[in-house]
Design a protein around this motif. Structure first.
Motif, PDB file in Angstrom:
ATOM      1  N   ILE A  95       0.853  -1.190   0.000  1.00 53.38           N
ATOM      2  CA  ILE A  95       0.000   0.000   0.000  1.00 53.38           C
ATOM      3  C   ILE A  95       0.887   1.238   0.000  1.00 53.38           C
ATOM      4  O   ILE A  95       1.738   1.401   0.882  1.00 53.38           O
ATOM      5  CB  ILE A  95      -0.919   0.058   1.231  1.00 53.38           C
ATOM      6  N   VAL A  96       0.693   2.085  -0.993  1.00 47.53           N
ATOM      7  CA  VAL A  96       1.342   3.395  -1.015  1.00 47.53           C
ATOM      8  C   VAL A  96       0.302   4.403  -0.555  1.00 47.53           C
ATOM      9  O   VAL A  96      -0.715   4.613  -1.225  1.00 47.53           O
ATOM     10  CB  VAL A  96       1.850   3.754  -2.425  1.00 47.53           C
ATOM     11  N   MET A  97       0.540   4.984   0.612  1.00 48.95           N
ATOM     12  CA  MET A  97      -0.479   5.825   1.245  1.00 48.95           C
ATOM     13  C   MET A  97      -0.273   7.308   0.964  1.00 48.95           C
ATOM     14  O   MET A  97       0.860   7.783   0.854  1.00 48.95           O
ATOM     15  CB  MET A  97      -0.478   5.594   2.754  1.00 48.95           C
ATOM     16  N   ALA A  98      -1.382   8.022   0.894  1.00 48.63           N
ATOM     17  CA  ALA A  98      -1.345   9.478   0.858  1.00 48.63           C
ATOM     18  C   ALA A  98      -1.151   9.991   2.291  1.00 48.63           C
ATOM     19  O   ALA A  98      -1.095   9.208   3.237  1.00 48.63           O
ATOM     20  CB  ALA A  98      -2.637  10.020   0.258  1.00 48.63           C
ATOM     21  N   GLY A  99      -1.048  11.296   2.455  1.00 54.77           N
ATOM     22  CA  GLY A  99      -0.861  11.857   3.788  1.00 54.77           C
ATOM     23  C   GLY A  99      -1.596  13.159   3.977  1.00 54.77           C
ATOM     24  O   GLY A  99      -1.219  13.993   4.803  1.00 54.77           O
ATOM     25  N   THR A 165      -2.062   5.352  -3.850  1.00 52.13           N
ATOM     26  CA  THR A 165      -2.828   6.594  -3.918  1.00 52.13           C
ATOM     27  C   THR A 165      -1.865   7.761  -4.086  1.00 52.13           C
ATOM     28  O   THR A 165      -0.862   7.857  -3.366  1.00 52.13           O
ATOM     29  CB  THR A 165      -3.656   6.800  -2.640  1.00 52.13           C
ATOM     30  N   GLY A 166      -2.154   8.641  -5.027  1.00 53.13           N
ATOM     31  CA  GLY A 166      -1.298   9.799  -5.233  1.00 53.13           C
ATOM     32  C   GLY A 166      -1.965  10.833  -6.105  1.00 53.13           C
ATOM     33  O   GLY A 166      -3.176  10.776  -6.363  1.00 53.13           O
ATOM     34  N   SER A 167      -1.176  11.772  -6.575  1.00 55.91           N
ATOM     35  CA  SER A 167      -1.686  12.801  -7.472  1.00 55.91           C
ATOM     36  C   SER A 167      -1.851  12.224  -8.869  1.00 55.91           C
ATOM     37  O   SER A 167      -1.469  11.089  -9.151  1.00 55.91           O
ATOM     38  CB  SER A 167      -0.703  13.973  -7.518  1.00 55.91           C
ATOM     39  N   ASN A 168      -2.422  13.010  -9.766  1.00 56.20           N
ATOM     40  CA  ASN A 168      -2.560  12.559 -11.142  1.00 56.20           C
ATOM     41  C   ASN A 168      -1.195  12.282 -11.764  1.00 56.20           C
ATOM     42  O   ASN A 168      -1.037  11.361 -12.572  1.00 56.20           O
ATOM     43  CB  ASN A 168      -3.317  13.598 -11.977  1.00 56.20           C
ATOM     44  N   ASN A 169      -0.196  13.087 -11.390  1.00 55.57           N
ATOM     45  CA  ASN A 169       1.148  12.882 -11.931  1.00 55.57           C
ATOM     46  C   ASN A 169       1.773  11.596 -11.403  1.00 55.57           C
ATOM     47  O   ASN A 169       2.341  10.810 -12.170  1.00 55.57           O
ATOM     48  CB  ASN A 169       2.049  14.076 -11.586  1.00 55.57           C
ATOM     49  N   ILE A 185      -5.004   1.856  -8.594  1.00 54.72           N
ATOM     50  CA  ILE A 185      -4.267   3.123  -8.634  1.00 54.72           C
ATOM     51  C   ILE A 185      -5.274   4.253  -8.514  1.00 54.72           C
ATOM     52  O   ILE A 185      -6.201   4.369  -9.320  1.00 54.72           O
ATOM     53  CB  ILE A 185      -3.476   3.280  -9.950  1.00 54.72           C
ATOM     54  N   ARG A 186      -5.097   5.072  -7.494  1.00 53.51           N
ATOM     55  CA  ARG A 186      -6.034   6.175  -7.254  1.00 53.51           C
ATOM     56  C   ARG A 186      -5.391   7.513  -7.607  1.00 53.51           C
ATOM     57  O   ARG A 186      -4.218   7.751  -7.312  1.00 53.51           O
ATOM     58  CB  ARG A 186      -6.470   6.186  -5.791  1.00 53.51           C
ATOM     59  N   LYS A 187      -6.201   8.390  -8.187  1.00 58.62           N
ATOM     60  CA  LYS A 187      -5.739   9.710  -8.613  1.00 58.62           C
ATOM     61  C   LYS A 187      -6.435  10.798  -7.791  1.00 58.62           C
ATOM     62  O   LYS A 187      -7.163  10.507  -6.849  1.00 58.62           O
ATOM     63  CB  LYS A 187      -6.041   9.907 -10.099  1.00 58.62           C
ATOM     64  N   ASN A 188      -6.189  12.044  -8.177  1.00 58.52           N
ATOM     65  CA  ASN A 188      -6.858  13.168  -7.519  1.00 58.52           C
ATOM     66  C   ASN A 188      -8.367  13.096  -7.731  1.00 58.52           C
ATOM     67  O   ASN A 188      -8.829  12.852  -8.847  1.00 58.52           O
ATOM     68  CB  ASN A 188      -6.374  14.501  -8.104  1.00 58.52           C
ATOM     69  N   ARG A 189      -9.093  13.323  -6.669  1.00 61.36           N
ATOM     70  CA  ARG A 189     -10.547  13.483  -6.767  1.00 61.36           C
ATOM     71  C   ARG A 189     -10.966  14.585  -5.809  1.00 61.36           C
ATOM     72  O   ARG A 189     -10.301  14.835  -4.804  1.00 61.36           O
ATOM     73  CB  ARG A 189     -11.280  12.195  -6.441  1.00 61.36           C
ATOM     74  N   ASN A 190     -12.081  15.196  -6.117  1.00 60.10           N
ATOM     75  CA  ASN A 190     -12.659  16.230  -5.262  1.00 60.10           C
ATOM     76  C   ASN A 190     -14.154  16.003  -5.155  1.00 60.10           C
ATOM     77  O   ASN A 190     -14.734  15.251  -5.935  1.00 60.10           O
ATOM     78  CB  ASN A 190     -12.373  17.620  -5.833  1.00 60.10           C
ATOM     79  N   SER A 191     -14.758  16.668  -4.206  1.00 64.13           N
ATOM     80  CA  SER A 191     -16.198  16.529  -4.003  1.00 64.13           C
ATOM     81  C   SER A 191     -16.899  17.837  -4.338  1.00 64.13           C
ATOM     82  O   SER A 191     -16.310  18.917  -4.245  1.00 64.13           O
ATOM     83  CB  SER A 191     -16.481  16.102  -2.560  1.00 64.13           C
TER      84      SER A 191
END
Length: 353
Positions: A95-99, A165-169, A185-191
């Motif tokens: 797992i590569v985690m965001a922060g 999980t990370g940025s689009n880049n 693979i997760r990219k940027n998302r917003n609500s």
């Protein structure tokens, strides 16, 4: 270890976490191994706040409280019931985690272990204190977890599948680097929130939780409003007023001042109330202390637009009878089955072979 044992271990972890869901931790003598872990957890929370100014005591308590509520036996059993997790062939899942918010990678961590796999965790440097400590607690309440949880700061090697999980880049890098492994693979998302002008004062005040919780840094944070043409923002700003003390946080205030200066120098047309700016913009991801807005002609065409842009959107807050809409004030309290990006993590993990 059987699924029931794994569930019971996380139930005990939830009981442990519940003690830290208030700003002054409340020790419960019925919690297992408290004499070994309670004071240490207080120290880890202190280190976390010192290390990351965005992780305030308020939001640490909020995140911990959400997980304490989620890790209930009934909830865990209901969540796992539809998957075949009893006889899983154990794999090592990286797992590569965001922060960006406290314990943001915990759902993936929980999912891998509850599915019967081993986990190899690469944490973000922004959120590195709590999860290793909670893992030690898990190993005490369920010794069978020993050897199944590994943390690393090095390049990931020797794993069977990956959730990153990370940025689009960084997602482009992940997609290339992990192309030969089963992956999520997760990219940027917003609500986003859809306003009609008919919202109650209570709904707009609840929306302030969706916008300001975690300073707007989470993917479930509302960063974009869709409003009908001619919408009067006076009521919206009224609903936001209860969050005015957010300017007491120096990091938020600095971002507010900086972004306001950029907008003024660029001659952008911005509305603001002293702690939040709103700007007409077609993008979904807005800077800190800013919410973008966009006008819509009718609800049907808006829904079509949102469907077309679904890969950019995590949550839709609305009260228009839209499928999968989320009630005002509820984005920051996801359920166990509310998967990031809509990808069923447990289904993915249950089919690894």
């Amino acid at each position: 270890m059987a699924l029931g044992e794994r569930i019971n271990a996380f139930v005990q972890l939830g009981n442990f976490l519940k003690q830290f869901a208030t700003q002054v931790p409340q020790a419960n003598s019925d919690v297992a191994f408290n004499e070994l872990f309670f004071d240490g957890m207080k120290h880890q929370l202190k280190l976390t706040q010192e290390h990351n100014g965005w992780f305030t005591k308020e939001y640490l308590c909020f995140a911990i409280g959400n997980w304490a509520n989620a890790l209930q036996k009934e909830s865990l059993e209901r969540w796992t019931a539809k998957y075949n997790l009893e006889n899983t062939t154990s794999k090592k899942v990286a797992i590569v985690m965001a922060g960006n918010i406290p314990l943001v990678g915990f759902h993936d961590f929980l999912s891998v272990l509850i599915a019967g796999h081993s986990v190899l965790v690469k944490q973000s440097s922004n959120d590195k204190h709590l999860l290793p400590y909670l893992s030690k607690y898990l190993e005490y309440v369920a010794p069978s977890f020993k050897g199944k949880i590994t943390f690393t700061d090095e390049k990931l090697t020797d794993f069977d599948a990956v959730i990153a999980t990370g940025s689009n880049n960084t997602a482009r890098y992940f997609e290339y680097y992990f192309k030969d492994k089963p992956n999520i693979i997760r990219k940027n998302r917003n609500s986003v929130a859809i306003l009609t002008g008919n919202e109650t004062a209570a709904q707009l005040e609840a929306l302030s939780d969706d916008i300001f919780t975690y300073f707007g840094l989470g993917c479930r944070s509302v960063s974009k409003l869709f409003v009908p043409k001619g919408y009067d923002f006076q009521d919206f700003f009224g609903g936001m007023y209860n969050k005015s003390d957010i300017m007491n946080n120096a990091k938020y205030a600095n971002n507010y001042d900086y972004n306001k200066a950029v907008y003024l120098m660029s001659l952008f047309d911005v509305l603001e109330n002293g702690f939040l700016m709103i700007k007409e913009d077609t993008q979904y991801a807005s800077p800190i202390a800013t919410v973008f807005y966009e006008y819509y002609d009718d609800v049907d065409s808006l829904q079509a637009k949102l469907k077309a842009d679904s890969e950019h959107i995590q949550c839709i807050v609305a009260d228009i009878g839209m499928k999968n809409e989320i009630a005002f004030g509820q984005t920051q309290q996801p359920q166990l089955h509310d998967y990031a990006d809509g990808v069923d993590t447990l289904q993915f993990l249950s089919t690894l072979s």
